[in-house]
Design a protein around this motif. Structure first.
Motif, PDB file in Angstrom:
ATOM      1  N   ASN A  20      20.098  38.799  -7.132  1.00 53.45           N
ATOM      2  CA  ASN A  20      21.639  38.913  -8.949  1.00 53.45           C
ATOM      3  C   ASN A  20      23.059  39.942  -8.012  1.00 53.45           C
ATOM      4  OD1 ASN A  20      20.448  37.567  -9.614  1.00 53.45           O
ATOM      5  ND2 ASN A  20      19.143  38.412 -11.718  1.00 53.45           N
ATOM      6  N   PHE A  21      22.191  39.983  -6.910  1.00 56.15           N
ATOM      7  CA  PHE A  21      23.299  41.299  -6.897  1.00 56.15           C
ATOM      8  C   PHE A  21      24.621  41.177  -5.935  1.00 56.15           C
ATOM      9  CE2 PHE A  21      25.378  44.039  -2.644  1.00 56.15           C
ATOM     10  CZ  PHE A  21      25.927  45.463  -3.934  1.00 56.15           C
ATOM     11  N   ASN A  22      25.787  40.791  -6.108  1.00 56.69           N
ATOM     12  CA  ASN A  22      27.358  40.558  -5.947  1.00 56.69           C
ATOM     13  C   ASN A  22      27.988  41.858  -5.603  1.00 56.69           C
ATOM     14  OD1 ASN A  22      29.795  39.070  -5.471  1.00 56.69           O
ATOM     15  ND2 ASN A  22      29.433  38.119  -8.088  1.00 56.69           N
ATOM     16  N   PRO A  23      28.375  41.732  -3.888  1.00 55.04           N
ATOM     17  CA  PRO A  23      29.137  42.571  -3.272  1.00 55.04           C
ATOM     18  C   PRO A  23      30.330  43.236  -4.007  1.00 55.04           C
ATOM     19  CG  PRO A  23      27.999  41.743  -2.138  1.00 55.04           C
ATOM     20  CD  PRO A  23      27.429  41.157  -2.728  1.00 55.04           C
ATOM     21  N   GLU A  24      30.944  42.088  -4.664  1.00 57.06           N
ATOM     22  CA  GLU A  24      32.351  41.794  -5.220  1.00 57.06           C
ATOM     23  C   GLU A  24      32.457  42.661  -7.007  1.00 57.06           C
ATOM     24  OE1 GLU A  24      31.253  39.119  -3.600  1.00 57.06           O
ATOM     25  OE2 GLU A  24      32.785  39.342  -1.681  1.00 57.06           O
ATOM     26  N   ASP A  25      31.338  42.327  -7.296  1.00 58.45           N
ATOM     27  CA  ASP A  25      30.792  43.086  -8.880  1.00 58.45           C
ATOM     28  C   ASP A  25      31.155  44.864  -8.604  1.00 58.45           C
ATOM     29  OD1 ASP A  25      31.354  40.396  -9.449  1.00 58.45           O
ATOM     30  OD2 ASP A  25      29.163  40.190 -10.432  1.00 58.45           O
ATOM     31  N   ALA A  26      29.833  44.734  -6.787  1.00 57.82           N
ATOM     32  CA  ALA A  26      29.811  46.224  -6.559  1.00 57.82           C
ATOM     33  C   ALA A  26      30.365  46.746  -7.174  1.00 57.82           C
ATOM     34  CB  ALA A  26      28.805  46.240  -6.234  1.00 57.82           C
ATOM     35  N   GLN A  27      32.003  46.754  -6.318  1.00 57.15           N
ATOM     36  CA  GLN A  27      32.172  47.437  -5.230  1.00 57.15           C
ATOM     37  C   GLN A  27      33.936  47.346  -6.806  1.00 57.15           C
ATOM     38  OE1 GLN A  27      33.290  48.273  -2.715  1.00 57.15           O
ATOM     39  NE2 GLN A  27      35.710  49.155  -3.475  1.00 57.15           N
ATOM     40  N   GLN A  28      33.578  46.035  -7.760  1.00 61.95           N
ATOM     41  CA  GLN A  28      34.951  46.340  -9.269  1.00 61.95           C
ATOM     42  C   GLN A  28      34.140  47.341 -10.278  1.00 61.95           C
ATOM     43  OE1 GLN A  28      35.220  43.090 -11.343  1.00 61.95           O
ATOM     44  NE2 GLN A  28      36.356  43.569 -12.614  1.00 61.95           N
TER      45      GLN A  28
END
Length: 72
Positions: A20-28
């Motif tokens: 479920n990891f999303n790099p864009e969400d983590a960056q935000q």
């Protein structure tokens, strides 16, 4: 008491999280955390500039209490 069968599909807890990891969400989330930290530091700096005696007294009181606790 029946035990659960082991997970054999290679999707344990870590696999589910990473799936479920999303790099864009983590960056935000990281940017939001940095912004919140910057805001908190600015507020603390303003408070210290406006009330230096209160901050000094608080630091002395905390230092005294920590010293008493550690010396036991």
């Amino acid at each position: 008491m029946a035990s659960e069968a082991p997970n054999t599909n290679g999707q344990g807890t870590a696999g589910k999280i990473l799936g479920n990891f999303n790099p864009e969400d983590a960056q935000q989330m990281l940017e939001q955390g940095r912004a919140a930290l910057d805001q908190a530091l600015d507020q603390a700096s303003d408070f210290i500039r406006e009330r230096p005696i209160v901050c000094l007294a608080g630091a002395l009181a905390i230092g005294y209490l920590v010293g008493k606790l550690v010396s036991r």
